[in-house]
Design a protein around this motif. Sequence first.
Motif, mmCIF file in Angstrom:
data_model
loop_
_atom_site.group_PDB
_atom_site.id
_atom_site.type_symbol
_atom_site.label_atom_id
_atom_site.label_comp_id
_atom_site.label_asym_id
_atom_site.label_seq_id
_atom_site.Cartn_x
_atom_site.Cartn_y
_atom_site.Cartn_z
ATOM 1 N N HIS A 178 -12.981 -104.380 -60.720
ATOM 2 C CA HIS A 178 -14.047 -103.721 -60.556
ATOM 3 C C HIS A 178 -14.676 -102.650 -61.105
ATOM 4 O O HIS A 178 -15.042 -101.776 -61.757
ATOM 5 C CB HIS A 178 -15.679 -104.412 -59.682
ATOM 6 C CG HIS A 178 -15.699 -106.356 -59.625
ATOM 7 N ND1 HIS A 178 -15.446 -106.467 -58.481
ATOM 8 C CD2 HIS A 178 -16.512 -107.038 -60.988
ATOM 9 C CE1 HIS A 178 -15.093 -108.300 -59.139
ATOM 10 N NE2 HIS A 178 -15.724 -108.313 -60.377
ATOM 11 N N VAL A 179 -13.584 -101.900 -59.950
ATOM 12 C CA VAL A 179 -12.982 -100.556 -59.516
ATOM 13 C C VAL A 179 -11.893 -100.509 -59.857
ATOM 14 O O VAL A 179 -11.309 -100.667 -58.437
ATOM 15 C CB VAL A 179 -13.964 -99.566 -58.491
ATOM 16 C CG1 VAL A 179 -13.889 -98.075 -58.121
ATOM 17 C CG2 VAL A 179 -15.743 -100.743 -58.418
ATOM 18 N N ALA A 180 -11.774 -99.579 -60.512
ATOM 19 C CA ALA A 180 -9.845 -99.043 -61.228
ATOM 20 C C ALA A 180 -9.334 -97.295 -60.871
ATOM 21 O O ALA A 180 -10.430 -96.498 -61.925
ATOM 22 C CB ALA A 180 -10.057 -99.803 -62.357
ATOM 23 N N LEU A 181 -8.741 -97.205 -60.240
ATOM 24 C CA LEU A 181 -8.946 -96.359 -59.562
ATOM 25 C C LEU A 181 -7.102 -95.837 -60.413
ATOM 26 O O LEU A 181 -6.308 -96.286 -59.427
ATOM 27 C CB LEU A 181 -9.901 -95.595 -58.276
ATOM 28 C CG LEU A 181 -10.685 -95.775 -57.497
ATOM 29 C CD1 LEU A 181 -11.191 -95.972 -56.392
ATOM 30 C CD2 LEU A 181 -11.729 -94.818 -58.346
ATOM 31 N N SER A 182 -7.093 -94.239 -60.538
ATOM 32 C CA SER A 182 -5.512 -93.962 -60.822
ATOM 33 C C SER A 182 -5.252 -92.443 -60.629
ATOM 34 O O SER A 182 -6.739 -91.674 -61.480
ATOM 35 C CB SER A 182 -4.999 -94.768 -61.883
ATOM 36 O OG SER A 182 -5.635 -93.776 -63.299
ATOM 37 N N ARG A 215 -11.582 -85.092 -56.521
ATOM 38 C CA ARG A 215 -13.098 -85.172 -56.105
ATOM 39 C C ARG A 215 -13.872 -86.100 -58.170
ATOM 40 O O ARG A 215 -14.475 -86.462 -57.626
ATOM 41 C CB ARG A 215 -13.817 -83.893 -56.708
ATOM 42 C CG ARG A 215 -14.133 -82.906 -55.591
ATOM 43 C CD ARG A 215 -14.607 -83.755 -54.107
ATOM 44 N NE ARG A 215 -15.189 -82.596 -52.887
ATOM 45 C CZ ARG A 215 -15.532 -83.445 -51.740
ATOM 46 N NH1 ARG A 215 -16.644 -84.449 -52.084
ATOM 47 N NH2 ARG A 215 -15.935 -83.038 -50.614
ATOM 48 N N THR A 216 -12.427 -85.298 -58.662
ATOM 49 C CA THR A 216 -12.485 -86.521 -59.620
ATOM 50 C C THR A 216 -12.649 -87.772 -59.928
ATOM 51 O O THR A 216 -13.121 -88.546 -60.468
ATOM 52 C CB THR A 216 -11.823 -85.935 -61.315
ATOM 53 O OG1 THR A 216 -11.592 -84.446 -60.980
ATOM 54 C CG2 THR A 216 -12.199 -86.192 -62.005
ATOM 55 N N MET A 217 -11.431 -88.110 -59.031
ATOM 56 C CA MET A 217 -11.671 -89.843 -58.615
ATOM 57 C C MET A 217 -12.623 -90.044 -57.957
ATOM 58 O O MET A 217 -13.195 -91.344 -58.169
ATOM 59 C CB MET A 217 -10.229 -89.884 -58.004
ATOM 60 C CG MET A 217 -10.339 -91.453 -57.342
ATOM 61 S SD MET A 217 -8.588 -91.769 -56.300
ATOM 62 C CE MET A 217 -7.632 -91.930 -57.709
ATOM 63 N N TYR A 218 -13.285 -88.737 -56.816
ATOM 64 C CA TYR A 218 -14.465 -90.355 -56.891
ATOM 65 C C TYR A 218 -15.881 -90.157 -57.138
ATOM 66 O O TYR A 218 -16.548 -91.031 -57.124
ATOM 67 C CB TYR A 218 -14.740 -88.286 -55.260
ATOM 68 C CG TYR A 218 -16.160 -88.616 -54.613
ATOM 69 C CD1 TYR A 218 -16.042 -90.516 -53.549
ATOM 70 C CD2 TYR A 218 -17.546 -87.958 -54.483
ATOM 71 C CE1 TYR A 218 -17.717 -90.571 -53.095
ATOM 72 C CE2 TYR A 218 -19.031 -88.729 -54.262
ATOM 73 C CZ TYR A 218 -18.506 -90.093 -53.173
ATOM 74 O OH TYR A 218 -19.717 -89.895 -52.714
ATOM 75 N N ALA A 219 -15.784 -89.481 -58.266
ATOM 76 C CA ALA A 219 -16.838 -89.395 -59.178
ATOM 77 C C ALA A 219 -16.761 -90.827 -59.547
ATOM 78 O O ALA A 219 -17.384 -91.445 -60.629
ATOM 79 C CB ALA A 219 -16.855 -88.199 -60.405
ATOM 80 N N ARG A 226 -17.720 -93.562 -58.193
ATOM 81 C CA ARG A 226 -18.924 -93.763 -57.810
ATOM 82 C C ARG A 226 -20.091 -94.404 -58.981
ATOM 83 O O ARG A 226 -20.420 -95.294 -58.862
ATOM 84 C CB ARG A 226 -20.154 -92.434 -57.417
ATOM 85 C CG ARG A 226 -19.439 -91.689 -56.453
ATOM 86 C CD ARG A 226 -20.323 -92.652 -55.365
ATOM 87 N NE ARG A 226 -21.668 -92.629 -54.990
ATOM 88 C CZ ARG A 226 -22.399 -93.480 -54.986
ATOM 89 N NH1 ARG A 226 -21.529 -94.733 -53.553
ATOM 90 N NH2 ARG A 226 -23.764 -93.349 -54.384
ATOM 91 N N GLU A 227 -19.346 -94.316 -60.285
ATOM 92 C CA GLU A 227 -19.735 -94.374 -61.380
ATOM 93 C C GLU A 227 -19.641 -95.973 -61.533
ATOM 94 O O GLU A 227 -20.274 -96.810 -61.665
ATOM 95 C CB GLU A 227 -19.168 -94.029 -62.732
ATOM 96 C CG GLU A 227 -19.652 -92.164 -62.827
ATOM 97 C CD GLU A 227 -18.741 -91.502 -64.022
ATOM 98 O OE1 GLU A 227 -18.492 -92.265 -64.132
ATOM 99 O OE2 GLU A 227 -19.439 -89.995 -63.969
ATOM 100 N N GLN A 228 -18.008 -96.159 -61.274
ATOM 101 C CA GLN A 228 -18.257 -97.709 -61.741
ATOM 102 C C GLN A 228 -18.440 -98.357 -60.445
ATOM 103 O O GLN A 228 -18.604 -99.665 -60.429
ATOM 104 C CB GLN A 228 -15.869 -97.652 -61.407
ATOM 105 C CG GLN A 228 -15.205 -97.033 -62.720
ATOM 106 C CD GLN A 228 -13.805 -97.493 -62.307
ATOM 107 O OE1 GLN A 228 -13.371 -98.233 -62.339
ATOM 108 N NE2 GLN A 228 -13.063 -95.928 -62.113
ATOM 109 N N LEU A 229 -18.370 -97.711 -59.047
ATOM 110 C CA LEU A 229 -18.990 -98.991 -58.033
ATOM 111 C C LEU A 229 -20.854 -99.132 -59.048
ATOM 112 O O LEU A 229 -21.315 -100.366 -58.164
ATOM 113 C CB LEU A 229 -18.851 -97.951 -56.770
ATOM 114 C CG LEU A 229 -19.574 -98.647 -55.581
ATOM 115 C CD1 LEU A 229 -18.338 -99.936 -55.595
ATOM 116 C CD2 LEU A 229 -19.589 -98.144 -54.485
#
Length: 287
Positions: free
Chosen positions: A114-118, A123-127, A130-133
Amino acid sequence: MAEQETLLERLIPGDLEHQIPAAIQKALPGGFRNRLLQIGLGLLITFGFAFMVRRWVERREARRRALAPRPAAPALPPIPEPEVLAAIAGMHEPAPLPDDGTQATRYPLLAQPHVALSGPVDRTMYASFREQLAAAPKQGMLVVSLSTPGGDPEVARLMGDEIRLLREYSGREMLFIGKVAVQSAGTLFMAAFPADKRFLTRGTRLLIQEGILDRHLTLTGSLDRCAATLKTALHEIEEAARIEEEGFRALVAGTRLPFEDLRARASDGWYVEAEEARSLGLVLDII
């Protein structure tokens, strides 16, 4: 109809066409006009009275039919026994997928996080986090994937704290899946998930290492001012080390890896293969 005619004869005995006009003829004087009036008035009274009687009979029959008992409804078929229902349901269940040795068939939800981070933890990853969450389902299991070369440990702890709060306040089950590389600050984010909720893809490597400080101090002014500057820097370093220790302890909680061993290996940077991470209990399984 026969019953209605019999009732009409009982209510109006005799021949209406002769009795009523005869009575009117006696009441009115003779003459051609009066004769027509007698016939018309007699017919009006005859058919009007007959119409009223017929309506009364129809209403009485309607009430009788409404009060008559209705036929019983057909009996419903008996409800099958629970064993029969279970057998029928089992006939339509799809056959389970064969286990191909990669464990992917055992954890189908991990295929579509549901949330894919790479990328770098910043701060860009944090934003993006938050959007995907916010767009993720509000109920049910939540899967978060991460692939990162490292980054800001404060951002990693911030994202991890939000995962912890969401898990504790909503009671939802949350899974972590590391892909390709989870290094430095990425392992701090992974520590926010319990050990039995962590997964790695095949070939993924963890890098667990202590924080590296690159800072230059310039001392100018009185000796007291220089001493205060040094004490402030020392307190910052000590606090950062304490926070880092908390992250390491969370990472090994519920695993077979003692904290002292992790601390000793992390001082020089420790690369952990996926198989070794599973054997140590740092992750539940490999997919």
